[in-house]
Design an enzyme around this catalytic site. Structure first.
Site, PDB file in Angstrom:
ATOM      1  N   LYS A  42      29.797  53.645  50.554  1.00 16.20           N
ATOM      2  CA  LYS A  42      31.066  54.115  50.391  1.00 16.20           C
ATOM      3  C   LYS A  42      31.075  55.450  49.595  1.00 16.20           C
ATOM      4  CE  LYS A  42      35.521  51.833  48.875  1.00 16.20           C
ATOM      5  NZ  LYS A  42      36.088  50.819  48.078  1.00 16.20           N
ATOM      6  N   SER A 129      43.929  56.765  41.449  1.00 12.91           N
ATOM      7  CA  SER A 129      43.067  57.490  41.441  1.00 12.91           C
ATOM      8  C   SER A 129      42.901  58.470  42.634  1.00 12.91           C
ATOM      9  CB  SER A 129      41.456  56.872  41.479  1.00 12.91           C
ATOM     10  OG  SER A 129      41.558  56.018  40.401  1.00 12.91           O
TER      11      SER A 129
HETATM   12  P1  ADP Z   1      40.370  49.023  43.556  1.00 16.17           P
HETATM   13  O1  ADP Z   1      39.523  49.852  44.535  1.00 16.17           O
HETATM   14  O2  ADP Z   1      39.356  47.629  43.334  1.00 16.17           O
HETATM   15  O3  ADP Z   1      41.710  48.738  43.687  1.00 16.17           O
HETATM   16  P2  ADP Z   1      41.053  50.845  41.255  1.00 16.17           P
HETATM   17  O4  ADP Z   1      40.277  51.559  40.387  1.00 16.17           O
HETATM   18  O5  ADP Z   1      42.337  51.302  42.304  1.00 16.17           O
HETATM   19  O6  ADP Z   1      40.063  49.875  42.057  1.00 16.17           O
HETATM   20  O7  ADP Z   1      42.052  49.808  40.464  1.00 16.17           O
HETATM   21  C1  ADP Z   1      41.575  48.699  39.574  1.00 16.17           C
HETATM   22  C2  ADP Z   1      42.536  47.960  38.903  1.00 16.17           C
HETATM   23  O8  ADP Z   1      43.526  48.672  38.197  1.00 16.17           O
HETATM   24  C3  ADP Z   1      43.413  47.371  40.078  1.00 16.17           C
HETATM   25  O9  ADP Z   1      43.865  45.942  39.537  1.00 16.17           O
HETATM   26  C4  ADP Z   1      44.669  48.018  40.129  1.00 16.17           C
HETATM   27  O10 ADP Z   1      45.786  47.543  40.755  1.00 16.17           O
HETATM   28  C5  ADP Z   1      44.606  48.616  38.567  1.00 16.17           C
HETATM   29  N1  ADP Z   1      45.534  49.907  38.900  1.00 16.17           N
HETATM   30  C6  ADP Z   1      45.299  50.935  39.448  1.00 16.17           C
HETATM   31  N2  ADP Z   1      46.085  52.007  38.837  1.00 16.17           N
HETATM   32  C7  ADP Z   1      46.990  51.520  38.089  1.00 16.17           C
HETATM   33  C8  ADP Z   1      47.971  51.914  37.479  1.00 16.17           C
HETATM   34  N3  ADP Z   1      48.615  52.943  37.464  1.00 16.17           N
HETATM   35  N4  ADP Z   1      48.684  51.117  36.695  1.00 16.17           N
HETATM   36  C9  ADP Z   1      48.213  49.829  36.185  1.00 16.17           C
HETATM   37  N5  ADP Z   1      47.150  49.088  37.153  1.00 16.17           N
HETATM   38  C10 ADP Z   1      46.441  50.154  37.681  1.00 16.17           C
END
Ligand code: ADP
Length: 161
Positions: A42, A129
Site C-alpha cells: 500500500k 489525512s
Molecule cells: P483508516 O485508514 O483506518 O480510516 P485514518 O487514519 O484515516 O485511518 O483514521 C483513523 C481513525 O480516526 C478512524 O476511526 C477515523 O474515522 C478517525 N478520524 C479520521 N479523521 C478524523 C477527524 N477529522 N476527526 C475525528 N476522527 C477522525
C-alpha cells in the site's frame, strides 16, 4: 477492571482530528493504544516508523497512551494483547456506513471485539489525512489542520522546507 482500548488507523499522517479524539477519550481507559496499521504494497506518504515518531511526539504528555504499529488484521493484534475494545471516530454521518461494515466484519472475525464509535468535534469534521496531503501538495496552508511536527514533515516530503 483494567480496561485497554485500541484506536487503529493509517494515521498517514496524524491530524488535529486524530489528536482531538485521543485527547478527549484517552482518560476514560487505563491503557489507550494508538495502533498504526500498515499493509505491504500500500502506498503511504510516511513509513510506519515515521508515523510512530510523529504521533509519539504529540502524545508524550498522556501517560496511559501507547503508540504501536502492526501489519495485519487488527483483530489479531487485539487477540494477542487480550484487548476487547476498539475505538473509531465518526466524522458526522459521513463515516457511518463504511465504519459500520468494518465493525461488523471485525465482530465476525473476533466475536469478543467490540467497537465503540465516538463523534469527531464538528469543527474538525472536514479534516482527513488525504485532503491535507492534497492541500499541501498544491501549496495550501495546512497549519490549522495538523500539528507543527506533521506540517514540517509533509512540507519536507514535498521539498517546500
Ligand atoms: P483508516 O485508514 O483506518 O480510516 P485514518 O487514519 O484515516 O485511518 O483514521 C483513523 C481513525 O480516526 C478512524 O476511526 C477515523 O474515522 C478517525 N478520524 C479520521 N479523521 C478524523 C477527524 N477529522 N476527526 C475525528 N476522527 C477522525
Amino acid at each position: 477492571m483494567n480496561k485497554s482500548i485500541i484506536y487503529p488507523g493509517s494515521f498517514d499522517p496524524m491530524t488535529f482530528g486524530h489528536l482531538d479524539i485521543i485527547k478527549r477519550f484517552h482518560g476514560h481507559y487505563d491503557e489507550f493504544i494508538v495502533l498504526i496499521s500498515y499493509a505491504e504494497g500500500k502506498n503511504y506518504m510516511f513509513s510506519a516508523e515515521e508515523r510512530l515518531v510523529l504521533i509519539k511526539e504529540n502524545v508524550k504528555d498522556f501517560k496511559n497512551v501507547k503508540v504501536d504499529m502492526f501489519s495485519g488484521l487488527t483483530t489479531e493484534y487485539a487477540k494477542t494483547k487480550d484487548i476487547t475494545l476498539l475505538l473509531r471516530g465518526l466524522r458526522g454521518s459521513v463515516d457511518l456506513e463504511s465504519e459500520t461494515s468494518l465493525a461488523e466484519m471485525n465482530k465476525a472475525l473476533s466475536s469478543e471485539l467490540e467497537t465503540q464509535f465516538v463523534l469527531s468535534s464538528p469543527s474538525l469534521n472536514c479534516i482527513s489525512s488525504r485532503l491535507i496531503k492534497e492541500i499541501a501538495k498544491n501549496g495550501g496552508d495546512i497549519s490549522k489542520f495538523v500539528p507543527p511536527n506533521v506540517m514540517n514533515s509533509i512540507l519536507s516530503k514535498y521539498g517546500n522546507n
